[in-house]
Structure formats: structure tokens, C-alpha cells
Design a protein around this motif. Structure first.
Motif, PDB file in Angstrom:
ATOM      1  N   ALA A 146      47.199  34.289  29.493  1.00 21.84           N
ATOM      2  CA  ALA A 146      48.400  34.926  28.954  1.00 21.84           C
ATOM      3  C   ALA A 146      49.064  35.847  29.968  1.00 21.84           C
ATOM      4  O   ALA A 146      50.279  36.073  29.893  1.00 21.84           O
ATOM      5  N   SER A 161      53.886  34.223  25.792  1.00 21.45           N
ATOM      6  CA  SER A 161      52.859  35.228  26.051  1.00 21.45           C
ATOM      7  C   SER A 161      53.237  36.568  25.431  1.00 21.45           C
ATOM      8  O   SER A 161      52.377  37.269  24.864  1.00 21.45           O
ATOM      9  N   ALA A 172      45.151  40.760  28.597  1.00 27.97           N
ATOM     10  CA  ALA A 172      46.348  40.280  29.299  1.00 27.97           C
ATOM     11  C   ALA A 172      47.183  41.445  29.809  1.00 27.97           C
ATOM     12  O   ALA A 172      47.692  41.419  30.937  1.00 27.97           O
TER      13      ALA A 172
END
Length: 264
Positions: A42, A57, A113
């Protein structure tokens, strides 16, 4: 029958709760493992600004960071089997632990992420350009320049995530997983000594959290050892600078001395 506070129950409950500690740790380990993979996947579109994947994302991160994990548990446990039936995949017989680990993993992936993205962007771009100027490839500059500094930045935040994940596993009991909190609730119901049960539970959580914190702190210091090498030099330079005499104190000493003259 009275159920007054009895400290001996605390010592009786601790060994019984430790019997299910491995299940709690398995949820944490599985969730962090899934989170690292999903978080990396991501983070890459946002780092390299891939048009469509970057937007996906952002939606993924916003959803999992903006909704309570308890709601996510119910959505995945009751909703995921219905969605997979549309593609003829039956997961209704899958254990509850599977849905718990997947949900916690996706939730951790959203945070990881952001950790990866923030850690990589925190490295000065000029260092990468300098690496290119001396002939390094993109992989070499990332492995030797960006990655060590990004890891040193990300590990403290990652440690907080792991400890927070350990405490959030208590929500797995909402789906019937008999982890630490579920076992404590059962013991309290059977003995009617809830205070002693939750004190024993708090002691175990505190001990495990402290152990994880120390292990991750050692790892963090290992990554930041190059910063500690520079510290004595900086401190020595500061002491030398502080030890210098001001110009007004040096003036009387130099006033009586003859300044040598040199002729060409």
C-alpha cells in the motif's frame, strides 16, 4: 455466600491465563506479518505516485484508520463470507481465528503503510542524488542510504504499533476467540472474583508489553548505533568551544606581548 477480595486468587489465575497466552501472541504475530506485506504494497503506490493505485491506497488507509477495529471485526466475520460466495468461494467453515488475524492484519497494514511512507520521505533527497552522482544504482542507493535511515525512523513507531496491537487483541473475544481476555472473563464468571481476575490479566499484559518494548528498544539502538558514534565527537567539540576564552579576556594577555613583524 460472599465473594470478597482474595489476593490468593490472583496467583491462582495467572498460570491459568498463561495457558492461552500463545493464542494472543499468535494473533499479534500473524497480524504483524500480514500488515508488513500489505503495508509495503500500500505504501509503494503513494511513494512512486502511481495514479490509480495511489487513490486506492489512500481509500484503504483512510477506511482502516478511520473506523473502529471492533466494527471491522464484525464486517469481516459476517460480510466477507457473503462477498466470497459471489465468486464461489466458501469460507463459512473457516475458523474464527482466521477472520480475526486477517482483520487485525489489514488494520495494521494501514498504519504500517503510513509508517513506511513517512520514514522514506523523511530521508533527505539530496543524499540520494549524491549517491547517484558517485555511480550508485537505484537499488544500491536505496539499500545503503535510504533503508538504514528509514528503518531507524520507523522502528520506534512500529514498536508502539506492536504494543497497541497486543492490547487490541482483547477485542477478539467479541467473536468468541478464547484469548487472554476471553479466558479472564470465563474465570471471573465461574469464580465471581472479577477483580482478582482482571488484576492477574493486567499483570500479564504489562509483563508481555514490557518485554516487547525492551526487545524492540534493543533493535532500535542497534539501528541507530551510527548516530551514537558521532555523539562523543560532538560533545568533545562542544567542550572545546566552551573552554575558549572570550576575546576581552585574551586582550590583556596579548597587550604586553610584542607582535612579530615580517619583512618581505
Amino acid at each position: 455466600m460472599e465473594y470478597g477480595f482474595d489476593i490468593t486468587y490472583i496467583f491462582d489465575f495467572i498460570p491459568k491465563l498463561l495457558q492461552v497466552l500463545h493464542l494472543t501472541l499468535a494473533i499479534v504475530a500473524g497480524a504483524i506479518g500480514i500488515g508488513l506485506v500489505v503495508g509495503l504494497l500500500a505504501a509503494l503506490p503513494r511513494l512512486y505516485k502511481v495514479p490509480v493505485l495511489q487513490r486506492l491506497s489512500q481509500v484503504y488507509v483512510s477506511f482502516f484508520r478511520g473506523t473502529p477495529i471492533l466494527i471491522q471485526l464484525f464486517l469481516f466475520y459476517y460480510g466477507l463470507p457473503e462477498l466470497l460466495k459471489l465468486v464461489h468461494i466458501d469460507v463459512t467453515k473457516a475458523p474464527v481465528l482466521f477472520f480475526v488475524i486477517v482483520t487485525f492484519g489489514l488494520n495494521a497494514g494501514a498504519t504500517i503503510a503510513e509508517i513506511i511512507r513517512a520514514a522514506v520521505t523523511a530521508v533527505d533527497r539530496g543524499q540520494v542524488e549524491a549517491a547517484y552522482s558517485v555511480g550508485m544504482t537505484g537499488y544500491q542507493s536505496f539499500a545503503r542510504i535510504v533503508l538504514p535511515q528509514a528503518l531507524a525512523t520507523a522502528v520506534p513507531v512500529f514498536a508502539n504499533l506492536v504494543i497497541a496491537m497486543l492490547k487490541e487483541t482483547s477485542l477478539a473475544f467479541a467473536l468468541g476467540v478464547m484469548e487472554l481476555t476471553g479466558k479472564a472473563q470465563t474465570l471471573g464468571t465461574l469464580t465471581r472474583h472479577f477483580m482478582e481476575t482482571y488484576i492477574a490479566l493486567a499483570i500479564i499484559y504489562l509483563a508481555v508489553s514490557f518485554t516487547l518494548e525492551r526487545v524492540l528498544l534493543l533493535f532500535e539502538r542497534r539501528l541507530q548505533r551510527h548516530l551514537r558514534r558521532d555523539t562523543p565527537d560532538r560533545e568533545r567539540g562542544w567542550r572545546i568551544w566552551r573552554g575558549r576564552k572570550p576575546l576581552r579576556e585574551l586582550s590583556p594577555e596579548l597587550s604586553g606581548k610584542e607582535v612579530p613583524r615580517y619583512e618581505a
